[in-house]
Scaffold this motif. Structure first.
Motif, PDB file in Angstrom:
ATOM      1  N   UNK A  84      39.427-136.033 -66.988  1.00  0.00           N
ATOM      2  CA  UNK A  84      38.409-135.240 -67.528  1.00  0.00           C
ATOM      3  C   UNK A  84      38.241-133.971 -66.344  1.00  0.00           C
ATOM      4  N   UNK A  85      38.553-132.932 -67.104  1.00  0.00           N
ATOM      5  CA  UNK A  85      38.234-131.822 -65.971  1.00  0.00           C
ATOM      6  C   UNK A  85      36.954-131.090 -66.282  1.00  0.00           C
ATOM      7  N   UNK A  86      36.448-130.716 -65.052  1.00  0.00           N
ATOM      8  CA  UNK A  86      35.187-130.146 -64.814  1.00  0.00           C
ATOM      9  C   UNK A  86      34.114-130.724 -65.677  1.00  0.00           C
ATOM     10  N   UNK A  87      34.207-132.009 -65.591  1.00  0.00           N
ATOM     11  CA  UNK A  87      33.345-132.903 -66.388  1.00  0.00           C
ATOM     12  C   UNK A  87      31.652-132.889 -66.102  1.00  0.00           C
ATOM     13  N   UNK A  88      31.592-132.666 -64.597  1.00  0.00           N
ATOM     14  CA  UNK A  88      29.950-132.442 -64.363  1.00  0.00           C
ATOM     15  C   UNK A  88      29.762-131.509 -63.278  1.00  0.00           C
ATOM     16  N   UNK A  89      28.879-130.954 -63.011  1.00  0.00           N
ATOM     17  CA  UNK A  89      28.577-130.032 -61.881  1.00  0.00           C
ATOM     18  C   UNK A  89      27.655-130.686 -60.872  1.00  0.00           C
ATOM     19  N   UNK A  90      28.169-130.772 -59.693  1.00  0.00           N
ATOM     20  CA  UNK A  90      27.503-131.689 -58.486  1.00  0.00           C
ATOM     21  C   UNK A  90      26.230-130.560 -58.270  1.00  0.00           C
ATOM     22  N   UNK A  91      25.235-131.610 -57.786  1.00  0.00           N
ATOM     23  CA  UNK A  91      23.990-130.709 -57.468  1.00  0.00           C
ATOM     24  C   UNK A  91      23.588-131.297 -56.078  1.00  0.00           C
ATOM     25  N   UNK A  92      24.383-131.914 -55.448  1.00  0.00           N
ATOM     26  CA  UNK A  92      23.673-132.362 -53.960  1.00  0.00           C
ATOM     27  C   UNK A  92      25.118-132.628 -53.173  1.00  0.00           C
ATOM     28  N   UNK A  93      24.937-132.941 -52.007  1.00  0.00           N
ATOM     29  CA  UNK A  93      25.832-133.464 -51.024  1.00  0.00           C
ATOM     30  C   UNK A  93      27.035-132.431 -50.745  1.00  0.00           C
ATOM     31  N   UNK A  94      28.047-132.913 -50.192  1.00  0.00           N
ATOM     32  CA  UNK A  94      29.194-132.063 -49.729  1.00  0.00           C
ATOM     33  C   UNK A  94      29.687-131.214 -50.716  1.00  0.00           C
ATOM     34  N   UNK A  95      29.616-131.497 -52.269  1.00  0.00           N
ATOM     35  CA  UNK A  95      30.286-130.963 -53.105  1.00  0.00           C
ATOM     36  C   UNK A  95      29.210-130.124 -54.091  1.00  0.00           C
ATOM     37  N   UNK A  96      27.996-130.042 -53.627  1.00  0.00           N
ATOM     38  CA  UNK A  96      27.020-129.184 -54.291  1.00  0.00           C
ATOM     39  C   UNK A  96      27.535-127.877 -54.647  1.00  0.00           C
ATOM     40  N   UNK A  97      27.402-127.558 -56.172  1.00  0.00           N
ATOM     41  CA  UNK A  97      27.738-126.387 -56.523  1.00  0.00           C
ATOM     42  C   UNK A  97      29.156-126.392 -57.326  1.00  0.00           C
ATOM     43  N   UNK A  98      29.653-127.593 -57.089  1.00  0.00           N
ATOM     44  CA  UNK A  98      31.099-127.331 -57.499  1.00  0.00           C
ATOM     45  C   UNK A  98      31.385-128.345 -58.710  1.00  0.00           C
ATOM     46  N   UNK A  99      32.079-127.903 -59.784  1.00  0.00           N
ATOM     47  CA  UNK A  99      32.559-128.681 -61.058  1.00  0.00           C
ATOM     48  C   UNK A  99      33.403-129.828 -60.664  1.00  0.00           C
ATOM     49  N   UNK A 100      33.276-130.999 -60.954  1.00  0.00           N
ATOM     50  CA  UNK A 100      34.095-132.091 -60.521  1.00  0.00           C
ATOM     51  C   UNK A 100      34.980-132.642 -61.722  1.00  0.00           C
ATOM     52  N   UNK A 101      36.142-133.136 -61.244  1.00  0.00           N
ATOM     53  CA  UNK A 101      37.031-133.892 -62.417  1.00  0.00           C
ATOM     54  C   UNK A 101      37.164-135.497 -62.150  1.00  0.00           C
ATOM     55  N   UNK A 102      37.195-136.108 -63.183  1.00  0.00           N
ATOM     56  CA  UNK A 102      37.176-137.486 -63.120  1.00  0.00           C
ATOM     57  C   UNK A 102      38.441-138.010 -63.917  1.00  0.00           C
ATOM     58  N   UNK A 103      38.821-139.303 -63.357  1.00  0.00           N
ATOM     59  CA  UNK A 103      40.193-139.868 -63.866  1.00  0.00           C
ATOM     60  C   UNK A 103      39.697-141.209 -64.358  1.00  0.00           C
ATOM     61  N   UNK A 104      39.739-141.277 -65.555  1.00  0.00           N
ATOM     62  CA  UNK A 104      39.390-142.512 -66.486  1.00  0.00           C
ATOM     63  C   UNK A 104      40.272-143.520 -66.335  1.00  0.00           C
ATOM     64  N   UNK A 105      40.075-144.824 -65.800  1.00  0.00           N
ATOM     65  CA  UNK A 105      40.660-145.830 -65.639  1.00  0.00           C
ATOM     66  C   UNK A 105      40.400-147.056 -66.603  1.00  0.00           C
ATOM     67  N   UNK A 106      41.197-147.781 -66.914  1.00  0.00           N
ATOM     68  CA  UNK A 106      40.758-148.844 -67.770  1.00  0.00           C
ATOM     69  C   UNK A 106      41.803-150.261 -67.632  1.00  0.00           C
ATOM     70  N   UNK A 107      41.137-151.450 -67.831  1.00  0.00           N
ATOM     71  CA  UNK A 107      42.038-152.747 -67.922  1.00  0.00           C
ATOM     72  C   UNK A 107      41.694-153.218 -69.045  1.00  0.00           C
TER      73      UNK A 107
END
Length: 158
Positions: free
Chosen positions: A133-156
């Protein structure tokens, strides 16, 4: 996980939040909110030989819809001072076992793309990466504040 574990659980959760690579949460929720959102039989802790909590795992339903009753989203957090000792592997294996025993059929999670340790842990435990998932959420805190983040969906699939 019991009420007596809460102080350690929230401290470990806060450590993960501070890294910016564990969750989109900005702060640890209130104990009542945390516990009510997680499935009681899937809330577990790992303790060291002295009985101190060194990690935890928990899962929540992904949906209130009956058709998704067997699908859960999980988290695994380890005290950073205890990382690299196989604790996360043990917690994840126990969570998988308990999920299977309790009739769940899919365990999933979203992991930050940069969190290579978590991605490796999940791969080793039999999870597969099924989406990016590209640019799924915009960080508002910490070392990534102001950066759009990608996530990897994993499943079992159990």
């Amino acid at each position: 996980m019991t009420d007596a574990d809460w102080d350690a659980v929230q401290d470990i959760y806060a450590q993960g939040i501070a890294t910016g690579n564990a969750t989109f949460e900005e702060r640890v929720p209130a104990k009542a909110d945390f516990l009510s959102a997680r499935i009681p039989e899937l809330r577990i802790v790992a303790e060291d030989t002295s009985g101190a909590v060194v990690g935890w795992a928990a899962a929540s339903p992904t949906s209130a819809r009956a058709v998704y009753r067997g699908v859960i989203e999980h988290s695994v957090y380890i005290d950073q001072a205890k990382a690299g000792r196989g604790i996360a592997t043990q917690l994840l294996r126990e969570l998988i076992t308990r999920a299977r025993v309790n009739g769940y059929w899919t365990i999933q999670s979203g992991i930050f793309a940069e969190n290579t340790a978590s991605r490796a842990l999940h791969s080793k435990a039999g999870f597969r990466e099924i989406g990016h998932r590209e640019r799924v959420a915009h960080m508002t805190y910490g070392p990534y504040a102001g950066i759009w983040r990608d996530t990897i969906l994993v499943e079992q699939r159990l």
